[in-house]
Design a protein around this motif. Structure first.
Motif, PDB file in Angstrom:
ATOM      1  N   PHE A   1       1.061   6.949  -6.546  1.00  0.00           N
ATOM      2  CA  PHE A   1      -0.118   7.790  -6.745  1.00  0.00           C
ATOM      3  C   PHE A   1       0.228   9.252  -6.496  1.00  0.00           C
ATOM      4  CE2 PHE A   1      -3.981   9.886  -5.242  1.00  0.00           C
ATOM      5  CZ  PHE A   1      -4.903   9.533  -6.234  1.00  0.00           C
ATOM      6  N   ALA A   2       0.992   9.517  -5.429  1.00  0.00           N
ATOM      7  CA  ALA A   2       1.386  10.880  -5.116  1.00  0.00           C
ATOM      8  C   ALA A   2       2.233  11.481  -6.237  1.00  0.00           C
ATOM      9  CB  ALA A   2       2.150  10.913  -3.790  1.00  0.00           C
ATOM     10  N   GLU A   3       3.134  10.699  -6.783  1.00  0.00           N
ATOM     11  CA  GLU A   3       3.971  11.184  -7.880  1.00  0.00           C
ATOM     12  C   GLU A   3       3.136  11.479  -9.121  1.00  0.00           C
ATOM     13  OE1 GLU A   3       6.893   8.187  -8.431  1.00  0.00           O
ATOM     14  OE2 GLU A   3       7.922   8.588  -6.523  1.00  0.00           O
ATOM     15  N   THR A   4       2.182  10.610  -9.409  1.00  0.00           N
ATOM     16  CA  THR A   4       1.328  10.797 -10.583  1.00  0.00           C
ATOM     17  C   THR A   4       0.540  12.093 -10.508  1.00  0.00           C
ATOM     18  OG1 THR A   4       1.095   8.412 -10.935  1.00  0.00           O
ATOM     19  CG2 THR A   4      -0.597   9.822 -11.903  1.00  0.00           C
ATOM     20  N   TRP A   5       0.040  12.419  -9.326  1.00  0.00           N
ATOM     21  CA  TRP A   5      -0.793  13.603  -9.156  1.00  0.00           C
ATOM     22  C   TRP A   5      -0.015  14.791  -8.587  1.00  0.00           C
ATOM     23  CZ3 TRP A   5      -5.360  13.988 -11.393  1.00  0.00           C
ATOM     24  CH2 TRP A   5      -6.014  12.812 -11.770  1.00  0.00           C
ATOM     25  N   LEU A   6       1.322  14.709  -8.622  1.00  0.00           N
ATOM     26  CA  LEU A   6       2.201  15.802  -8.187  1.00  0.00           C
ATOM     27  C   LEU A   6       1.944  16.214  -6.741  1.00  0.00           C
ATOM     28  CD1 LEU A   6       2.106  18.027 -11.414  1.00  0.00           C
ATOM     29  CD2 LEU A   6       3.701  16.193 -10.819  1.00  0.00           C
ATOM     30  N   LEU A   7       1.695  15.221  -5.898  1.00  0.00           N
ATOM     31  CA  LEU A   7       1.541  15.471  -4.478  1.00  0.00           C
ATOM     32  C   LEU A   7       2.893  15.315  -3.792  1.00  0.00           C
ATOM     33  CD1 LEU A   7      -1.709  13.357  -3.899  1.00  0.00           C
ATOM     34  CD2 LEU A   7      -1.537  15.795  -4.459  1.00  0.00           C
TER      35      LEU A   7
ATOM     36  N   ALA B   1       0.833  -1.202   0.000  1.00  0.00           N
ATOM     37  CA  ALA B   1       0.000   0.000   0.000  1.00  0.00           C
ATOM     38  C   ALA B   1       0.868   1.252   0.000  1.00  0.00           C
ATOM     39  CB  ALA B   1      -0.925  -0.004   1.208  1.00  0.00           C
ATOM     40  N   ARG B   2       1.988   1.211   0.718  1.00  0.00           N
ATOM     41  CA  ARG B   2       2.885   2.366   0.743  1.00  0.00           C
ATOM     42  C   ARG B   2       3.492   2.600  -0.644  1.00  0.00           C
ATOM     43  NH1 ARG B   2       5.600   0.935   4.650  1.00  0.00           N
ATOM     44  NH2 ARG B   2       4.543   2.196   6.228  1.00  0.00           N
ATOM     45  N   GLU B   3       3.856   1.526  -1.324  1.00  0.00           N
ATOM     46  CA  GLU B   3       4.420   1.669  -2.666  1.00  0.00           C
ATOM     47  C   GLU B   3       3.383   2.247  -3.626  1.00  0.00           C
ATOM     48  OE1 GLU B   3       6.551  -1.117  -6.112  1.00  0.00           O
ATOM     49  OE2 GLU B   3       6.270  -1.897  -4.085  1.00  0.00           O
ATOM     50  N   TRP B   4       2.144   1.768  -3.518  1.00  0.00           N
ATOM     51  CA  TRP B   4       1.087   2.299  -4.371  1.00  0.00           C
ATOM     52  C   TRP B   4       0.855   3.779  -4.070  1.00  0.00           C
ATOM     53  CZ3 TRP B   4      -3.472   4.823  -3.538  1.00  0.00           C
ATOM     54  CH2 TRP B   4      -4.306   4.983  -4.653  1.00  0.00           C
ATOM     55  N   ALA B   5       0.813   4.126  -2.786  1.00  0.00           N
ATOM     56  CA  ALA B   5       0.556   5.507  -2.383  1.00  0.00           C
ATOM     57  C   ALA B   5       1.646   6.449  -2.883  1.00  0.00           C
ATOM     58  CB  ALA B   5       0.449   5.588  -0.860  1.00  0.00           C
ATOM     59  N   GLN B   6       2.892   6.002  -2.841  1.00  0.00           N
ATOM     60  CA  GLN B   6       3.990   6.839  -3.338  1.00  0.00           C
ATOM     61  C   GLN B   6       3.858   7.080  -4.837  1.00  0.00           C
ATOM     62  OE1 GLN B   6       7.308   4.498  -1.972  1.00  0.00           O
ATOM     63  NE2 GLN B   6       7.341   5.453   0.053  1.00  0.00           N
TER      64      GLN B   6
ATOM     65  N   ALA C   1       5.761  14.025  -0.927  1.00  0.00           N
ATOM     66  CA  ALA C   1       6.094  12.737  -0.308  1.00  0.00           C
ATOM     67  C   ALA C   1       5.337  12.578   1.004  1.00  0.00           C
ATOM     68  CB  ALA C   1       7.601  12.652  -0.068  1.00  0.00           C
ATOM     69  N   ARG C   2       5.140  13.687   1.729  1.00  0.00           N
ATOM     70  CA  ARG C   2       4.381  13.632   2.982  1.00  0.00           C
ATOM     71  C   ARG C   2       2.931  13.242   2.706  1.00  0.00           C
ATOM     72  NH1 ARG C   2       4.472  18.597   7.175  1.00  0.00           N
ATOM     73  NH2 ARG C   2       6.578  17.744   7.450  1.00  0.00           N
ATOM     74  N   ASP C   3       2.374  13.774   1.613  1.00  0.00           N
ATOM     75  CA  ASP C   3       1.015  13.399   1.237  1.00  0.00           C
ATOM     76  C   ASP C   3       0.942  11.899   0.944  1.00  0.00           C
ATOM     77  OD1 ASP C   3       0.027  15.986   1.440  1.00  0.00           O
ATOM     78  OD2 ASP C   3       0.458  16.463  -0.654  1.00  0.00           O
ATOM     79  N   GLY C   4       1.953  11.397   0.258  1.00  0.00           N
ATOM     80  CA  GLY C   4       1.986   9.970  -0.059  1.00  0.00           C
ATOM     81  C   GLY C   4       2.027   9.126   1.188  1.00  0.00           C
ATOM     82  N   GLU C   5       2.784   9.559   2.188  1.00  0.00           N
ATOM     83  CA  GLU C   5       2.869   8.819   3.439  1.00  0.00           C
ATOM     84  C   GLU C   5       1.533   8.862   4.176  1.00  0.00           C
ATOM     85  OE1 GLU C   5       4.671   6.199   5.789  1.00  0.00           O
ATOM     86  OE2 GLU C   5       5.575   7.100   4.005  1.00  0.00           O
ATOM     87  N   GLY C   6       0.861  10.016   4.103  1.00  0.00           N
ATOM     88  CA  GLY C   6      -0.454  10.132   4.732  1.00  0.00           C
ATOM     89  C   GLY C   6      -1.474   9.217   4.085  1.00  0.00           C
ATOM     90  N   ILE C   7      -1.395   9.086   2.768  1.00  0.00           N
ATOM     91  CA  ILE C   7      -2.300   8.183   2.054  1.00  0.00           C
ATOM     92  C   ILE C   7      -2.031   6.742   2.470  1.00  0.00           C
ATOM     93  CG2 ILE C   7      -2.915   7.280  -0.227  1.00  0.00           C
ATOM     94  CD1 ILE C   7      -2.239  10.110  -1.332  1.00  0.00           C
ATOM     95  N   ALA C   8      -0.758   6.396   2.593  1.00  0.00           N
ATOM     96  CA  ALA C   8      -0.390   5.035   3.008  1.00  0.00           C
ATOM     97  C   ALA C   8      -0.935   4.731   4.398  1.00  0.00           C
ATOM     98  CB  ALA C   8       1.124   4.878   2.980  1.00  0.00           C
ATOM     99  N   LEU C   9      -0.861   5.706   5.311  1.00  0.00           N
ATOM    100  CA  LEU C   9      -1.374   5.500   6.671  1.00  0.00           C
ATOM    101  C   LEU C   9      -2.888   5.310   6.655  1.00  0.00           C
ATOM    102  CD1 LEU C   9       0.730   8.125   8.673  1.00  0.00           C
ATOM    103  CD2 LEU C   9       0.918   5.628   8.777  1.00  0.00           C
TER     104      LEU C   9
END
Length: 210
Positions: free
Chosen positions: A26-32, A19-24, A34-42
């Motif tokens: 996803f964050a890159e795809t939508w220009l979010l 899930a963390r790998e997917w979230a990272q 790294a902190r946003d990506g970690e929040g999505i993973a949580l």
């Protein structure tokens, strides 16, 4: 023949890392960030309906995409991202060689969960599985354990091994099974108490074989 039933996410497969790998990604795809990506993973790691998580994700970041589309992408990619440890694979083989029947009982959607079971090779290491959405019964409902035993062709007698006290331990105990809680935390002393606590599936299997 004794029966060992295993949970999937967080037990046989490393759902959190996937899930963390997917979230990272996803964050890159939508220009979010790294902190946003970690929040999505949580948020994905929380034990709650994933539909709610994706609806909030799309709304909070004001993304021009339907939450159902994001959820579909997550489910489609998870099977290729999850991993099972070599130690746990070896333990399942040892248990099978010792004459145990092995099965997987998992909550979730059929396409996603069966995809994980087949992509990781777990389909070759167990005798059967059941996914909650295909029988309209979720753990801790005893129906899912009863259906697994029916599919495997053995009595519902043995162990339930999983990482959730509510779903796996309480559910397994309610179905008349002994239980192994997969956790690095101390054994709880509340209302839900597992038969044993083990840090990994391999450790739990070694106890069963002993």
């Amino acid at each position: 023949m004794p029966l060992a039933i295993f949970d999937l996410d967080g037990t046989l497969v490393d759902q959190e890392s996937a899930a963390r790998e997917w979230a990272q990604g996803f964050a890159e795809t939508w220009l979010l960030s790294a902190r946003d990506g970690e929040g999505i993973a949580l948020a994905l790691a929380a034990r709650r309906p994933k539909g709610e998580v994706f609806a909030e994700l799309v709304q909070s970041f004001e993304l021009p995409v339907a939450s159902a589309v994001v959820w579909d992408d997550y489910r489609a990619r998870m099977p290729s991202l999850v991993r099972t440890s070599d130690e746990d694979r070896a333990a399942l083989r040892d248990l099978r060689r010792a004459g145990w029947a092995l099965g997987i009982a998992t909550n979730g959607m059929v396409d996603n969960q069966v995809g994980k079971i087949t992509s990781t090779g777990l389909s070759e290491l167990v005798d059967g599985w059941v996914v909650s959405s295909e029988i309209d019964a979720r753990k801790p409902d005893p129906k899912i354990f009863q259906e697994l035993a029916r599919r495997v062709g053995v009595p519902l007698a043995g162990w339930m091994v999983g990482d959730s006290l509510e779903m796996d331990v309480a559910g397994g105990a309610g179905a008349g099974l002994m239980t192994a809680w997969i956790s690095s935390s101390p054994t709880p002393t509340g209302e839900v108490v597992p038969t044993i606590t083990a840090p990994t599936v391999a450790d739990a299997v070694h106890h069963l074989l002993a």
